[in-house]
Design a protein around this motif. Structure first.
Motif, mmCIF file in Angstrom:
data_model
loop_
_atom_site.group_PDB
_atom_site.id
_atom_site.type_symbol
_atom_site.label_atom_id
_atom_site.label_comp_id
_atom_site.label_asym_id
_atom_site.label_seq_id
_atom_site.Cartn_x
_atom_site.Cartn_y
_atom_site.Cartn_z
ATOM 1 N N UNK A 7 0.913 -1.130 -0.041
ATOM 2 C CA UNK A 7 -0.084 -0.072 0.249
ATOM 3 C C UNK A 7 0.947 1.206 0.059
ATOM 4 N N UNK A 8 1.860 1.313 0.795
ATOM 5 C CA UNK A 8 2.841 2.339 0.854
ATOM 6 C C UNK A 8 3.589 2.410 -0.272
ATOM 7 N N UNK A 9 3.967 1.457 -0.827
ATOM 8 C CA UNK A 9 4.710 1.597 -2.197
ATOM 9 C C UNK A 9 3.794 2.351 -3.178
ATOM 10 N N UNK A 10 2.543 2.202 -3.177
ATOM 11 C CA UNK A 10 1.659 2.793 -4.211
ATOM 12 C C UNK A 10 1.750 4.334 -4.017
ATOM 13 N N UNK A 11 1.398 4.539 -2.777
ATOM 14 C CA UNK A 11 1.163 5.989 -2.179
ATOM 15 C C UNK A 11 2.675 6.750 -2.478
ATOM 16 N N UNK A 12 3.796 6.167 -2.143
ATOM 17 C CA UNK A 12 5.069 6.681 -2.489
ATOM 18 C C UNK A 12 5.218 6.918 -3.695
ATOM 19 N N UNK A 13 4.810 6.292 -4.785
ATOM 20 C CA UNK A 13 4.858 6.379 -6.210
ATOM 21 C C UNK A 13 4.164 7.869 -6.722
ATOM 22 N N UNK A 14 3.537 8.080 -5.797
ATOM 23 C CA UNK A 14 2.490 9.430 -6.320
ATOM 24 C C UNK A 14 3.367 10.713 -6.174
ATOM 25 N N UNK A 15 3.179 11.909 -6.683
ATOM 26 C CA UNK A 15 3.644 13.026 -6.670
ATOM 27 C C UNK A 15 3.597 13.729 -5.330
ATOM 28 N N UNK A 16 2.463 13.496 -4.517
ATOM 29 C CA UNK A 16 2.438 13.959 -3.329
ATOM 30 C C UNK A 16 1.520 12.849 -2.534
ATOM 31 N N UNK A 17 1.356 12.969 -1.393
ATOM 32 C CA UNK A 17 0.826 11.897 -0.290
ATOM 33 C C UNK A 17 -0.617 11.709 -0.970
ATOM 34 N N UNK A 18 -1.216 12.897 -1.008
ATOM 35 C CA UNK A 18 -2.876 13.018 -1.288
ATOM 36 C C UNK A 18 -2.984 12.148 -2.773
ATOM 37 N N UNK A 19 -2.219 12.458 -3.811
ATOM 38 C CA UNK A 19 -2.304 11.744 -5.103
ATOM 39 C C UNK A 19 -1.956 10.176 -4.848
ATOM 40 N N UNK A 20 -1.015 9.979 -3.908
ATOM 41 C CA UNK A 20 -0.761 8.702 -3.956
ATOM 42 C C UNK A 20 -1.786 7.943 -3.420
ATOM 43 N N UNK A 21 -2.378 8.473 -2.372
ATOM 44 C CA UNK A 21 -3.524 7.794 -1.511
ATOM 45 C C UNK A 21 -4.884 7.671 -2.383
ATOM 46 N N UNK A 22 -5.135 8.691 -3.280
ATOM 47 C CA UNK A 22 -6.002 8.587 -4.227
ATOM 48 C C UNK A 22 -5.786 7.477 -5.407
ATOM 49 N N UNK A 23 -4.641 7.207 -5.450
ATOM 50 C CA UNK A 23 -4.175 5.801 -6.595
ATOM 51 C C UNK A 23 -4.375 4.436 -5.610
ATOM 52 N N UNK A 24 -4.029 4.607 -4.498
ATOM 53 C CA UNK A 24 -4.523 3.360 -3.709
ATOM 54 C C UNK A 24 -6.012 3.308 -3.526
ATOM 55 N N UNK A 25 -6.552 4.008 -3.321
ATOM 56 C CA UNK A 25 -7.884 4.208 -3.016
ATOM 57 C C UNK A 25 -8.745 3.807 -4.330
ATOM 58 N N UNK A 26 -8.280 4.090 -5.555
ATOM 59 C CA UNK A 26 -8.831 3.486 -6.522
ATOM 60 C C UNK A 26 -8.560 1.769 -6.920
ATOM 61 N N UNK A 27 -7.462 1.419 -6.498
ATOM 62 C CA UNK A 27 -7.229 -0.081 -6.428
ATOM 63 C C UNK A 27 -8.030 -0.574 -5.408
ATOM 64 N N UNK A 28 -8.243 0.013 -4.178
ATOM 65 C CA UNK A 28 -9.217 -0.577 -3.238
ATOM 66 C C UNK A 28 -10.517 -0.585 -3.818
ATOM 67 N N UNK A 29 -11.079 0.319 -4.343
ATOM 68 C CA UNK A 29 -12.454 0.454 -4.791
ATOM 69 C C UNK A 29 -12.683 -0.436 -5.889
ATOM 70 N N UNK A 30 -11.558 -0.815 -6.951
ATOM 71 C CA UNK A 30 -11.879 -1.642 -7.810
ATOM 72 C C UNK A 30 -11.719 -3.356 -7.211
ATOM 73 N N UNK A 31 -11.143 -3.441 -6.133
ATOM 74 C CA UNK A 31 -11.100 -4.830 -5.417
ATOM 75 C C UNK A 31 -12.253 -4.993 -4.596
ATOM 76 N N UNK A 32 -13.088 -4.051 -4.445
ATOM 77 C CA UNK A 32 -14.076 -4.246 -3.555
ATOM 78 C C UNK A 32 -13.900 -3.946 -2.037
#
Length: 354
Positions: A68-93
């Protein structure tokens, strides 16, 4: 050949022959939320009780955030990284994750989960113990973001109780999850599960202590072997001819070293049935009364076992010191070199055989 689709930008692939499903290349499993997951959770809950169940799920969520943190750390900001992680979480139910606030200055975050799988499973069996696993995930994520040793996710809204979402307030905490488990164990609510955990902890501590003791013994044995090797090097006894031993001395001869030399020389005389022992002082720079006394004792002890002692290699400066402090070596054979002493011993041996 497997089947492959894209869900929310995430590649999902099935291999029916192997029975494997992957999301973005990582193995995944799909289960019915209202039956399989609900049954799994309720079974654990019945075994350990609500509080332990929450702590266990919180800990499991906290310890599962590396990817999860690897996905967040790949984003330009923490907020953008969390948004990317949230998209994955949403797709996975996992529900829709909403980051309400993440304030580094105050060290506080607020996250909402809409349609989370934990609350869905609980509503199916009319339970309401909260969504501790995803809360633990948020605690682990913000522990890294805030850069603190420990975070705790307090759930303030419960979808399982009829709220519109699960909400968590995450803050730095002086009490770690392990502290909370210890406090629960020492309370009057201890259970067989706690006792099993305690016994396992004791077993591990005993194993660790046994390992430490074994390593310590091995180190002590190594040190002992090294000390023995050093003693042998500092007091080498060489059989230079049949029945002739030589003991070259180096440096300062103190009481401890003198005792070791005597023990080693007497053992060697006995084992080799030696008739001569040559004590070479070429490597001795300083001789005082104490050193002379040690050498005298060594000579007398050797002669008691039937070995005649010869002293060689006395340096001029050492000889002057011996004269000045009144050391008497008149009763002991002294020669200038080890070679001369060896020749004398050889001649004596030849004469004795004739």
């Amino acid at each position: 050949m497997g089947d492959k689709i894209s869900v929310g930008g995430i590649d999902v692939e099935w291999d029916a022959e192997k029975g494997v499903c992957t999301w973005a290349g990582s193995p995944a499993v799909t289960m019915w939320t209202k039956s399989s997951i609900a049954g799994l959770l309720s079974g654990f809950h019945r075994m350990v009780g609500t509080e332990r169940f929450r702590l266990a799920l919180h800990g499991g969520g906290r310890d599962s955030t590396d990817e999860d943190w690897a996905v967040i750390a790949a984003g330009p900001t923490f907020e953008k990284g969390f948004e990317a992680l949230a998209a994955i979480a949403s797709s996975a139910g996992w529900g829709r994750w909403e980051l309400v606030v993440a304030d580094l200055k105050t060290g506080e975050a607020r996250v909402r989960v809409h349609n989370g799988w934990e609350s869905m499973a609980q509503r199916a069996i009319e339970a309401d113990w909260g969504s501790a696993y995803v809360g633990g995930k948020f605690a682990g994520i913000f522990q890294r973001y805030f850069g603190v040793p420990s975070c705790w996710a307090e759930q303030t809204a419960f979808a399982s109780k009829g709220d519109a979402y699960d909400e968590f307030v995450i803050r730095a905490s002086e009490r770690s999850l392990e502290d909370r488990l210890d406090a629960l164990f020492h309370s009057d609510q201890a259970t067989k599960a706690d006792l099993a955990v305690a016994l396992e902890r004791v077993r591990k501590e005993v194993e660790e202590r046994s390992l430490a003791e074994r390593e310590l013994r091995e180190k002590l044995e190594l040190i002992a072997r090294q000390e023995e090797a050093i003693r042998e090097l500092s007091t080498p006894i060489i059989e230079v001819w049949d029945g002739v031993l030589t003991l070259p001395l180096f440096g300062v001869v103190d009481s401890q070293r003198a005792a070791e030399m005597m023990e080693r020389l007497l053992d060697a005389i006995t084992q080799k049935v030696a008739t001569y022992a040559i004590i070479d002082l070429t490597g001795v720079d300083i001789v005082d009364t104490s050193t002379a006394d040690h050498i005298g004792r060594l000579v007398r002890a050797a002669e008691l076992l039937g070995a005649r002692c010869i002293i060689t290699g006395i340096r001029p400066a050492v000889a002057q010191t011996m004269v000045q402090i009144g050391i008497d070596l008149t009763k002991i054979i002294t020669l200038s070199t080890l070679r001369e002493a060896l020749r004398r011993c050889m001649r004596s041996s030849e004469t004795g055989r004739k």
